[in-house]
Scaffold this motif. Structure first.
Motif, PDB file in Angstrom:
ATOM      1  N   GLN A  91     -20.220  93.957  13.803  1.00 63.33           N
ATOM      2  CA  GLN A  91     -21.111  93.126  14.616  1.00 63.33           C
ATOM      3  C   GLN A  91     -20.382  92.527  15.815  1.00 63.33           C
ATOM      4  OE1 GLN A  91     -22.876  90.761  11.552  1.00 63.33           O
ATOM      5  NE2 GLN A  91     -24.687  92.108  11.417  1.00 63.33           N
ATOM      6  N   ALA A  92     -19.097  92.242  15.625  1.00 62.58           N
ATOM      7  CA  ALA A  92     -18.324  91.717  16.753  1.00 62.58           C
ATOM      8  C   ALA A  92     -18.195  92.763  17.850  1.00 62.58           C
ATOM      9  CB  ALA A  92     -16.945  91.269  16.285  1.00 62.58           C
ATOM     10  N   ALA A  93     -18.080  94.034  17.452  1.00 56.29           N
ATOM     11  CA  ALA A  93     -17.884  95.096  18.446  1.00 56.29           C
ATOM     12  C   ALA A  93     -19.189  95.531  19.101  1.00 56.29           C
ATOM     13  CB  ALA A  93     -17.204  96.305  17.793  1.00 56.29           C
ATOM     14  N   SER A  94     -20.312  95.323  18.414  1.00 56.35           N
ATOM     15  CA  SER A  94     -21.554  95.925  18.908  1.00 56.35           C
ATOM     16  C   SER A  94     -21.997  95.444  20.296  1.00 56.35           C
ATOM     17  CB  SER A  94     -22.681  95.777  17.871  1.00 56.35           C
ATOM     18  OG  SER A  94     -23.038  94.430  17.753  1.00 56.35           O
ATOM     19  N   ILE A  97     -20.240  97.725  22.630  1.00 58.07           N
ATOM     20  CA  ILE A  97     -20.596  99.139  22.548  1.00 58.07           C
ATOM     21  C   ILE A  97     -21.987  99.400  23.131  1.00 58.07           C
ATOM     22  CG2 ILE A  97     -21.040 101.039  20.946  1.00 58.07           C
ATOM     23  CD1 ILE A  97     -19.007  99.602  19.025  1.00 58.07           C
ATOM     24  N   TYR A  98     -22.912  98.508  22.848  1.00 54.11           N
ATOM     25  CA  TYR A  98     -24.298  98.744  23.270  1.00 54.11           C
ATOM     26  C   TYR A  98     -24.663  97.979  24.536  1.00 54.11           C
ATOM     27  CZ  TYR A  98     -24.368 100.699  18.611  1.00 54.11           C
ATOM     28  OH  TYR A  98     -24.077 101.443  17.512  1.00 54.11           O
ATOM     29  N   ALA A  99     -23.653  97.402  25.193  1.00 53.73           N
ATOM     30  CA  ALA A  99     -23.920  96.644  26.412  1.00 53.73           C
ATOM     31  C   ALA A  99     -24.620  97.528  27.435  1.00 53.73           C
ATOM     32  CB  ALA A  99     -22.618  96.111  26.990  1.00 53.73           C
ATOM     33  N   THR A 100     -25.609  96.963  28.123  1.00 55.50           N
ATOM     34  CA  THR A 100     -26.225  97.722  29.212  1.00 55.50           C
ATOM     35  C   THR A 100     -25.671  97.245  30.551  1.00 55.50           C
ATOM     36  OG1 THR A 100     -28.057  96.173  29.154  1.00 55.50           O
ATOM     37  CG2 THR A 100     -28.334  98.218  27.934  1.00 55.50           C
ATOM     38  N   GLY A 101     -24.922  96.153  30.540  1.00 56.86           N
ATOM     39  CA  GLY A 101     -24.277  95.663  31.758  1.00 56.86           C
ATOM     40  C   GLY A 101     -22.926  95.081  31.392  1.00 56.86           C
ATOM     41  N   ALA A 102     -22.155  94.731  32.393  1.00 53.23           N
ATOM     42  CA  ALA A 102     -20.842  94.146  32.139  1.00 53.23           C
ATOM     43  C   ALA A 102     -20.950  92.636  32.275  1.00 53.23           C
ATOM     44  CB  ALA A 102     -19.832  94.687  33.135  1.00 53.23           C
ATOM     45  N   PRO A 103     -20.020  91.906  31.646  1.00 56.22           N
ATOM     46  CA  PRO A 103     -20.021  90.463  31.881  1.00 56.22           C
ATOM     47  C   PRO A 103     -19.769  90.197  33.358  1.00 56.22           C
ATOM     48  CG  PRO A 103     -18.002  91.160  30.766  1.00 56.22           C
ATOM     49  CD  PRO A 103     -18.920  92.336  30.781  1.00 56.22           C
ATOM     50  N   ALA A 104     -20.397  89.196  33.883  1.00 55.64           N
ATOM     51  CA  ALA A 104     -20.191  88.854  35.298  1.00 55.64           C
ATOM     52  C   ALA A 104     -20.091  87.345  35.387  1.00 55.64           C
ATOM     53  CB  ALA A 104     -21.350  89.389  36.141  1.00 55.64           C
ATOM     54  N   PRO A 105     -18.961  86.786  34.932  1.00 55.58           N
ATOM     55  CA  PRO A 105     -18.846  85.323  34.886  1.00 55.58           C
ATOM     56  C   PRO A 105     -18.948  84.706  36.268  1.00 55.58           C
ATOM     57  CG  PRO A 105     -16.761  86.378  34.284  1.00 55.58           C
ATOM     58  CD  PRO A 105     -17.750  87.466  34.480  1.00 55.58           C
ATOM     59  N   GLU A 106     -19.567  83.545  36.323  1.00 60.83           N
ATOM     60  CA  GLU A 106     -19.675  82.843  37.610  1.00 60.83           C
ATOM     61  C   GLU A 106     -18.484  81.922  37.805  1.00 60.83           C
ATOM     62  OE1 GLU A 106     -23.463  80.987  37.850  1.00 60.83           O
ATOM     63  OE2 GLU A 106     -24.518  82.908  37.971  1.00 60.83           O
ATOM     64  N   THR A 107     -17.752  81.686  36.724  1.00 58.37           N
ATOM     65  CA  THR A 107     -16.562  80.841  36.806  1.00 58.37           C
ATOM     66  C   THR A 107     -15.410  81.569  36.122  1.00 58.37           C
ATOM     67  OG1 THR A 107     -17.935  78.870  36.712  1.00 58.37           O
ATOM     68  CG2 THR A 107     -15.603  78.584  36.202  1.00 58.37           C
ATOM     69  N   TRP A 108     -14.227  81.334  36.635  1.00 58.49           N
ATOM     70  CA  TRP A 108     -13.023  81.919  36.053  1.00 58.49           C
ATOM     71  C   TRP A 108     -12.001  80.819  35.883  1.00 58.49           C
ATOM     72  CZ3 TRP A 108     -12.639  87.098  34.917  1.00 58.49           C
ATOM     73  CH2 TRP A 108     -13.648  87.934  35.441  1.00 58.49           C
ATOM     74  N   HIS A 109     -11.015  81.078  35.041  1.00 60.47           N
ATOM     75  CA  HIS A 109      -9.895  80.145  35.017  1.00 60.47           C
ATOM     76  C   HIS A 109      -8.588  80.905  34.865  1.00 60.47           C
ATOM     77  CE1 HIS A 109     -10.700  80.644  30.722  1.00 60.47           C
ATOM     78  NE2 HIS A 109      -9.482  80.206  30.474  1.00 60.47           N
ATOM     79  N   ILE A 110      -7.555  80.286  35.400  1.00 62.93           N
ATOM     80  CA  ILE A 110      -6.193  80.804  35.270  1.00 62.93           C
ATOM     81  C   ILE A 110      -5.401  79.801  34.444  1.00 62.93           C
ATOM     82  CG2 ILE A 110      -4.032  81.175  36.543  1.00 62.93           C
ATOM     83  CD1 ILE A 110      -5.638  82.489  38.750  1.00 62.93           C
ATOM     84  N   ILE A 214     -21.963 110.147  19.989  1.00 62.54           N
ATOM     85  CA  ILE A 214     -21.933 109.477  21.301  1.00 62.54           C
ATOM     86  C   ILE A 214     -21.331 108.076  21.167  1.00 62.54           C
ATOM     87  CG2 ILE A 214     -23.379 108.492  23.129  1.00 62.54           C
ATOM     88  CD1 ILE A 214     -25.307 110.917  22.560  1.00 62.54           C
ATOM     89  N   VAL A 215     -21.819 107.324  20.175  1.00 64.29           N
ATOM     90  CA  VAL A 215     -21.301 105.965  19.971  1.00 64.29           C
ATOM     91  C   VAL A 215     -19.809 106.009  19.651  1.00 64.29           C
ATOM     92  CG1 VAL A 215     -21.393 103.950  18.446  1.00 64.29           C
ATOM     93  CG2 VAL A 215     -23.515 104.994  19.285  1.00 64.29           C
ATOM     94  N   HIS A 216     -19.421 107.032  18.866  1.00 68.02           N
ATOM     95  CA  HIS A 216     -18.018 107.127  18.491  1.00 68.02           C
ATOM     96  C   HIS A 216     -17.116 107.336  19.706  1.00 68.02           C
ATOM     97  CE1 HIS A 216     -14.752 107.602  15.744  1.00 68.02           C
ATOM     98  NE2 HIS A 216     -14.368 108.697  16.370  1.00 68.02           N
ATOM     99  N   GLY A 217     -17.484 108.285  20.555  1.00 68.98           N
ATOM    100  CA  GLY A 217     -16.683 108.541  21.761  1.00 68.98           C
ATOM    101  C   GLY A 217     -16.629 107.318  22.664  1.00 68.98           C
ATOM    102  N   TRP A 218     -17.747 106.642  22.764  1.00 69.16           N
ATOM    103  CA  TRP A 218     -17.863 105.507  23.665  1.00 69.16           C
ATOM    104  C   TRP A 218     -17.103 104.284  23.142  1.00 69.16           C
ATOM    105  CZ3 TRP A 218     -18.289 104.276  28.341  1.00 69.16           C
ATOM    106  CH2 TRP A 218     -18.798 103.054  28.770  1.00 69.16           C
ATOM    107  N   ARG A 219     -17.233 104.023  21.828  1.00 63.94           N
ATOM    108  CA  ARG A 219     -16.580 102.811  21.325  1.00 63.94           C
ATOM    109  C   ARG A 219     -15.062 102.941  21.352  1.00 63.94           C
ATOM    110  NH1 ARG A 219     -14.390 102.025  16.206  1.00 63.94           N
ATOM    111  NH2 ARG A 219     -14.803 103.631  14.662  1.00 63.94           N
ATOM    112  N   ARG A 220     -14.599 104.207  21.228  1.00 63.52           N
ATOM    113  CA  ARG A 220     -13.150 104.384  21.289  1.00 63.52           C
ATOM    114  C   ARG A 220     -12.600 104.146  22.694  1.00 63.52           C
ATOM    115  NH1 ARG A 220     -11.424 109.596  17.975  1.00 63.52           N
ATOM    116  NH2 ARG A 220      -9.690 109.228  19.395  1.00 63.52           N
ATOM    117  N   LEU A 221     -13.453 104.169  23.692  1.00 67.93           N
ATOM    118  CA  LEU A 221     -13.023 103.814  25.054  1.00 67.93           C
ATOM    119  C   LEU A 221     -13.140 102.306  25.281  1.00 67.93           C
ATOM    120  CD1 LEU A 221     -14.764 106.647  27.087  1.00 67.93           C
ATOM    121  CD2 LEU A 221     -12.326 106.448  26.555  1.00 67.93           C
ATOM    122  N   VAL A 222     -14.341 101.772  25.064  1.00 67.89           N
ATOM    123  CA  VAL A 222     -14.562 100.373  25.472  1.00 67.89           C
ATOM    124  C   VAL A 222     -13.768  99.379  24.631  1.00 67.89           C
ATOM    125  CG1 VAL A 222     -16.828 100.821  26.463  1.00 67.89           C
ATOM    126  CG2 VAL A 222     -16.673 100.127  24.075  1.00 67.89           C
TER     127      VAL A 222
END
Lengths: 270, 270
Positions: A91-94, A97-110, A214-222
């Motif tokens: 469940q942590a990985a899903s 794996i199934y994201a349709t977009g990437a995170p796009a944070p409006e704030t960052w920190h260093i 398909i999920v297998h190939g993809w999850r091994r990348l992301v």
């Protein structure tokens, strides 16, 4: 029938490790609490992908021993399910794996560490890497959001981030970029072969086998790199495009009705 | 008369380098375009501080040679003024020296360099240091405001900064902290001695001498480190308190009327 060609395209890099493939199968087909896969159905799916029954038995044994899956018997049939720990990982990985977009944070920190001893620095380094921080320089890390103050670390948070090319390149090392390119080529072939098929006409077994591959190939990348916004990867990285195509393919293939999968002969009944 | 005690307190660390003291005198008493100090007035002021005439002559020679000051003669009297370059330096430093508060930026930015060759890194390091950036870690710097994008550097800007103790300590190394503490002790004595004097009763010569000594001691502290907000210095740093006291003392002493200073015998007339 073209499903065989699709499967062939998606397994071109050699037979995937069976135990890893089975983890994918549970993660995709039986991730929810209480969901099970019977031995015969699991054998039918892995058999369709080309996994030998003996490899399957060995993998199931190992996954039980490692605490990933548990089983119960009912008559001559075994039923397998994810353990609570296995389900938590799946469940942590899903979302990745199934994201349709990437995170796009409006704030960052260093975060910046002061002069510290090497051992302490390395411990911090691996703790922050595990939390998904991106190493910027010795003692400096980038993370999404405001972040939280940590003893001894400087923290600057804000919305205005400029990402140089060297950081994008560092986030996508050549081996990983090559793995993405290779998956893209397999996906090209799979899409071409699938285009000849009416998705509605796919059998539930083919649906399950195709999803798992398909999920297998993809999850091994992301899962090999932190979940970073696309802006932190090189401009020529194909991950964002592949993410859309994987999501579209899974959508076209749809979810199989597991109870309509023709079972393989019962594993333990020999 | 207590001015002598004040001068003694302010020169306790040994006679300040004469050329540096003269730069201070011009910066405080004759910084504006067209302002001059005559040789006799300058000699009177430095003489009051305890500078020997010969040291004064050598210093003036060196300052002219180095392009800090220029001179003209009218009869037997020489008049000295800052060169345009000297005036530019004095004017650039004056906001720091006469500041009544510290900068308190609402936004900060961090720059991070990628892996570079040592020579390139050092060049960048010294360029950024000259611009007032604070080095945080190898390849990471902190600056006020939004900053600007620079080729090859990551930049994150935002309002939310947490400053750890190690950075405060790094911004005030022990020698500099000791110099602040020493100046604080001299200022204590000077304030005590001055408290016995009615500031309105000070002669213009004393006013000038006291200003020059106080400004001199102070500028040699504040110009040794970047103009950072107080929050970037250690909690026990006395700079903020001294800044207020220096400003209050200069205010109490007031500006001397240079044309009312009794000139010393003409320098070059021997």
């Amino acid at each position: 029938m073209s499903t065989a060609r699709v499967i062939s395209a998606l397994t071109r890099d050699g037979e995937p490790r069976t135990w890893s493939l089975i983890v994918t199968a549970f993660g995709d087909l039986a991730r929810s609490d209480g969901a099970e896969l019977s031995g015969p159905v699991l054998s039918a799916i892995t058999g369709r992908i080309g996994v030998r029954p003996e490899a399957m038995r060995v993998a199931l044994h190992r996954l039980r021993k490692d605490g990933w899956i548990a089983s119960r018997r009912a008559g001559r049939v075994s039923y397998y399910r994810l353990t609570p720990a296995g389900r938590a990982e799946a469940q942590a990985a899903s979302p990745r794996i199934y994201a349709t977009g990437a995170p796009a944070p409006e704030t960052w920190h260093i975060l910046v560490a002061g002069p510290t001893e090497m051992a302490e620095r390395l411990a911090l380094e691996s703790r922050l890497a595990a939390e998904g921080y991106v190493a910027l320089a010795p003692g400096a890390w980038l993370g999404p959001g405001e972040g939280a103050d940590r003893e001894g670390l400087l923290r600057l948070a804000g919305p205005d981030l400029s990402v140089p090319g060297w950081l994008r390149a560092a986030n996508m090392p050549p081996e990983l970029a090559a793995a993405y390119a290779s998956f893209a080529a397999h996906l090209d072939e799979a899409e071409t072969a699938l285009a000849e098929t009416d998705p509605a006409a796919l059998s539930d077994l083919d649906r399950a086998a195709l999803r798992v591959l398909i999920v297998h190939g993809w999850r091994r990348l992301v899962l090999r790199h932190p979940a970073l916004p696309d802006a932190l990867f090189p401009a020529d990285w194909r991950g964002a495009e592949l993410r859309r195509r994987v999501a579209a393919l899974l959508d076209a293939i749809g979810h199989p009705a597991l109870d309509r999968i023709e079972p393989a002969p019962v594993l333990s009944g020999k």
